[in-house]
Design a protein around this motif. Sequence first.
Motif, PDB file in Angstrom:
ATOM      1  N   ASP A  49     -10.896  10.851   4.713  1.00 56.13           N
ATOM      2  CA  ASP A  49     -11.372   9.623   4.088  1.00 56.13           C
ATOM      3  C   ASP A  49     -11.164   9.680   2.578  1.00 56.13           C
ATOM      4  OD1 ASP A  49     -12.961   7.074   4.059  1.00 56.13           O
ATOM      5  OD2 ASP A  49     -14.393   8.348   2.980  1.00 56.13           O
ATOM      6  N   SER A  50     -11.534  10.791   1.954  1.00 59.38           N
ATOM      7  CA  SER A  50     -11.364  10.952   0.505  1.00 59.38           C
ATOM      8  C   SER A  50      -9.891  10.880   0.112  1.00 59.38           C
ATOM      9  CB  SER A  50     -11.931  12.296   0.037  1.00 59.38           C
ATOM     10  OG  SER A  50     -13.310  12.321   0.145  1.00 59.38           O
ATOM     11  N   LEU A  51      -9.047  11.565   0.868  1.00 59.39           N
ATOM     12  CA  LEU A  51      -7.612  11.529   0.578  1.00 59.39           C
ATOM     13  C   LEU A  51      -7.077  10.105   0.640  1.00 59.39           C
ATOM     14  CD1 LEU A  51      -6.328  14.630   2.580  1.00 59.39           C
ATOM     15  CD2 LEU A  51      -6.220  14.313   0.097  1.00 59.39           C
ATOM     16  N   CYS A  52      -7.461   9.375   1.682  1.00 56.13           N
ATOM     17  CA  CYS A  52      -6.966   8.006   1.846  1.00 56.13           C
ATOM     18  C   CYS A  52      -7.475   7.085   0.738  1.00 56.13           C
ATOM     19  CB  CYS A  52      -7.351   7.466   3.217  1.00 56.13           C
ATOM     20  SG  CYS A  52      -6.452   8.247   4.563  1.00 56.13           S
ATOM     21  N   LYS A  53      -8.725   7.260   0.329  1.00 59.43           N
ATOM     22  CA  LYS A  53      -9.267   6.440  -0.771  1.00 59.43           C
ATOM     23  C   LYS A  53      -8.544   6.729  -2.075  1.00 59.43           C
ATOM     24  CE  LYS A  53     -13.893   5.646   0.992  1.00 59.43           C
ATOM     25  NZ  LYS A  53     -15.310   6.016   0.915  1.00 59.43           N
ATOM     26  N   ILE A  54      -8.396   7.994  -2.397  1.00 59.09           N
ATOM     27  CA  ILE A  54      -7.774   8.382  -3.663  1.00 59.09           C
ATOM     28  C   ILE A  54      -6.294   8.012  -3.701  1.00 59.09           C
ATOM     29  CG2 ILE A  54      -7.147  10.357  -5.124  1.00 59.09           C
ATOM     30  CD1 ILE A  54      -9.840  11.650  -4.058  1.00 59.09           C
ATOM     31  N   LEU A  55      -5.597   8.230  -2.598  1.00 60.87           N
ATOM     32  CA  LEU A  55      -4.156   7.970  -2.545  1.00 60.87           C
ATOM     33  C   LEU A  55      -3.823   6.551  -2.097  1.00 60.87           C
ATOM     34  CD1 LEU A  55      -2.989  11.359  -0.983  1.00 60.87           C
ATOM     35  CD2 LEU A  55      -2.858  10.653  -3.391  1.00 60.87           C
ATOM     36  N   ASP A  56      -4.859   5.761  -1.773  1.00 61.04           N
ATOM     37  CA  ASP A  56      -4.671   4.380  -1.319  1.00 61.04           C
ATOM     38  C   ASP A  56      -3.641   4.312  -0.192  1.00 61.04           C
ATOM     39  OD1 ASP A  56      -5.024   1.610  -1.210  1.00 61.04           O
ATOM     40  OD2 ASP A  56      -3.440   1.246  -2.688  1.00 61.04           O
ATOM     41  N   CYS A  57      -3.971   5.020   0.893  1.00 58.95           N
ATOM     42  CA  CYS A  57      -3.053   5.080   2.023  1.00 58.95           C
ATOM     43  C   CYS A  57      -3.826   5.124   3.335  1.00 58.95           C
ATOM     44  CB  CYS A  57      -2.146   6.302   1.898  1.00 58.95           C
ATOM     45  SG  CYS A  57      -3.014   7.886   2.035  1.00 58.95           S
ATOM     46  N   GLN A  58      -3.114   5.186   4.418  1.00 59.11           N
ATOM     47  CA  GLN A  58      -3.684   5.289   5.753  1.00 59.11           C
ATOM     48  C   GLN A  58      -3.540   6.730   6.247  1.00 59.11           C
ATOM     49  OE1 GLN A  58      -5.187   2.767   7.649  1.00 59.11           O
ATOM     50  NE2 GLN A  58      -5.135   1.759   5.648  1.00 59.11           N
ATOM     51  N   PRO A  59      -4.394   7.171   7.203  1.00 58.92           N
ATOM     52  CA  PRO A  59      -4.269   8.528   7.732  1.00 58.92           C
ATOM     53  C   PRO A  59      -2.859   8.841   8.248  1.00 58.92           C
ATOM     54  CG  PRO A  59      -6.332   7.581   8.458  1.00 58.92           C
ATOM     55  CD  PRO A  59      -5.561   6.480   7.771  1.00 58.92           C
ATOM     56  N   GLY A  60      -2.219   7.853   8.847  1.00 57.68           N
ATOM     57  CA  GLY A  60      -0.869   8.045   9.368  1.00 57.68           C
ATOM     58  C   GLY A  60       0.183   8.270   8.292  1.00 57.68           C
ATOM     59  N   ASP A  61      -0.160   7.941   7.046  1.00 57.42           N
ATOM     60  CA  ASP A  61       0.747   8.226   5.939  1.00 57.42           C
ATOM     61  C   ASP A  61       0.713   9.703   5.570  1.00 57.42           C
ATOM     62  OD1 ASP A  61       1.436   5.508   5.673  1.00 57.42           O
ATOM     63  OD2 ASP A  61      -0.267   5.155   4.332  1.00 57.42           O
ATOM     64  N   ILE A  62      -0.383  10.371   5.934  1.00 60.53           N
ATOM     65  CA  ILE A  62      -0.569  11.784   5.602  1.00 60.53           C
ATOM     66  C   ILE A  62      -0.274  12.689   6.785  1.00 60.53           C
ATOM     67  CG2 ILE A  62      -2.259  13.509   4.845  1.00 60.53           C
ATOM     68  CD1 ILE A  62      -3.726  11.197   3.410  1.00 60.53           C
ATOM     69  N   LEU A  63      -0.697  12.273   7.973  1.00 57.38           N
ATOM     70  CA  LEU A  63      -0.537  13.092   9.179  1.00 57.38           C
ATOM     71  C   LEU A  63       0.497  12.473  10.112  1.00 57.38           C
ATOM     72  CD1 LEU A  63      -4.304  13.738   9.934  1.00 57.38           C
ATOM     73  CD2 LEU A  63      -2.729  15.230   8.706  1.00 57.38           C
ATOM     74  N   GLU A  64       1.325  13.325  10.679  1.00 56.01           N
ATOM     75  CA  GLU A  64       2.385  12.856  11.582  1.00 56.01           C
ATOM     76  C   GLU A  64       2.448  13.771  12.798  1.00 56.01           C
ATOM     77  OE1 GLU A  64       7.244  12.305  11.450  1.00 56.01           O
ATOM     78  OE2 GLU A  64       6.189  13.080   9.699  1.00 56.01           O
ATOM     79  N   TYR A  65       2.499  13.175  13.978  1.00 56.68           N
ATOM     80  CA  TYR A  65       2.659  13.948  15.211  1.00 56.68           C
ATOM     81  C   TYR A  65       4.141  14.006  15.547  1.00 56.68           C
ATOM     82  CZ  TYR A  65       2.871  15.214  20.084  1.00 56.68           C
ATOM     83  OH  TYR A  65       3.196  15.835  21.259  1.00 56.68           O
ATOM     84  N   VAL A  66       4.617  15.205  15.877  1.00 55.06           N
ATOM     85  CA  VAL A  66       5.996  15.362  16.339  1.00 55.06           C
ATOM     86  C   VAL A  66       5.990  16.207  17.609  1.00 55.06           C
ATOM     87  CG1 VAL A  66       7.074  15.125  14.072  1.00 55.06           C
ATOM     88  CG2 VAL A  66       6.396  17.369  14.867  1.00 55.06           C
ATOM     89  N   ASP A  67       6.969  15.993  18.443  1.00 55.88           N
ATOM     90  CA  ASP A  67       7.103  16.761  19.665  1.00 55.88           C
ATOM     91  C   ASP A  67       7.341  18.227  19.326  1.00 55.88           C
ATOM     92  OD1 ASP A  67       8.958  17.876  22.017  1.00 55.88           O
ATOM     93  OD2 ASP A  67       7.695  16.256  22.791  1.00 55.88           O
ATOM     94  N   GLU A  68       6.833  19.129  20.146  1.00 57.94           N
ATOM     95  CA  GLU A  68       6.969  20.563  19.875  1.00 57.94           C
ATOM     96  C   GLU A  68       8.426  21.019  19.826  1.00 57.94           C
ATOM     97  OE1 GLU A  68       4.506  22.823  22.497  1.00 57.94           O
ATOM     98  OE2 GLU A  68       2.663  22.029  21.625  1.00 57.94           O
ATOM     99  N   ASP A  69       9.331  20.258  20.418  1.00 57.16           N
ATOM    100  CA  ASP A  69      10.740  20.618  20.405  1.00 57.16           C
ATOM    101  C   ASP A  69      11.476  20.103  19.169  1.00 57.16           C
ATOM    102  OD1 ASP A  69      10.478  21.885  22.874  1.00 57.16           O
ATOM    103  OD2 ASP A  69      10.889  20.046  23.991  1.00 57.16           O
ATOM    104  N   ASP A  70      10.781  19.369  18.316  1.00 57.74           N
ATOM    105  CA  ASP A  70      11.370  18.807  17.119  1.00 57.74           C
ATOM    106  C   ASP A  70      11.817  19.932  16.178  1.00 57.74           C
ATOM    107  OD1 ASP A  70      11.565  17.594  14.398  1.00 57.74           O
ATOM    108  OD2 ASP A  70      10.891  15.789  15.458  1.00 57.74           O
ATOM    109  N   ASP A  71      12.991  19.801  15.607  1.00 56.01           N
ATOM    110  CA  ASP A  71      13.549  20.817  14.711  1.00 56.01           C
ATOM    111  C   ASP A  71      12.726  21.018  13.455  1.00 56.01           C
ATOM    112  OD1 ASP A  71      15.655  21.381  16.398  1.00 56.01           O
ATOM    113  OD2 ASP A  71      17.011  19.952  15.454  1.00 56.01           O
ATOM    114  N   ARG A  72      11.922  20.029  13.056  1.00 51.37           N
ATOM    115  CA  ARG A  72      11.114  20.160  11.836  1.00 51.37           C
ATOM    116  C   ARG A  72      10.037  21.223  11.993  1.00 51.37           C
ATOM    117  NH1 ARG A  72       9.478  14.070  10.863  1.00 51.37           N
ATOM    118  NH2 ARG A  72       9.569  14.113  13.127  1.00 51.37           N
ATOM    119  N   LEU A  73       9.723  21.607  13.219  1.00 52.94           N
ATOM    120  CA  LEU A  73       8.696  22.606  13.452  1.00 52.94           C
ATOM    121  C   LEU A  73       9.258  24.024  13.501  1.00 52.94           C
ATOM    122  CD1 LEU A  73       6.557  20.798  16.172  1.00 52.94           C
ATOM    123  CD2 LEU A  73       6.078  21.023  13.737  1.00 52.94           C
ATOM    124  N   LYS A  74      10.558  24.149  13.404  1.00 50.08           N
ATOM    125  CA  LYS A  74      11.201  25.472  13.527  1.00 50.08           C
ATOM    126  C   LYS A  74      11.557  26.041  12.186  1.00 50.08           C
ATOM    127  CE  LYS A  74      12.676  24.310  18.066  1.00 50.08           C
ATOM    128  NZ  LYS A  74      13.666  23.856  18.930  1.00 50.08           N
TER     129      LYS A  74
END
Length: 74
Positions: A49-74
């Motif tokens: 909540d604090s992050l979103c207020k200070i950065l004027d954003c939504q939780p989805g702007d900060i957190l992202e779900y990716v599939d475990e097979d996604d190359d970004r996790l390797k």
Amino acid sequence: MPIIVNLDVMMAKRKINSTELSEKMGITMANLSILKNSKAKATRFSTLDSLCKILDCQPGDILEYVDEDDDRLK
């Protein structure tokens, strides 16, 4: 873990540095670093909540779900 923390991206978009953000949130630089580097095991909704207020954003702007097979996790 299939959750990516894009806090550094939002900070860059809002032109706020780690020192300023940690002061506004009332947390240590070490704890902010843990959040930014996806090392946190859990995050309180009050912190999100604090992050979103200070950065004027939504939780989805900060957190992202990716599939475990996604190359970004390797």
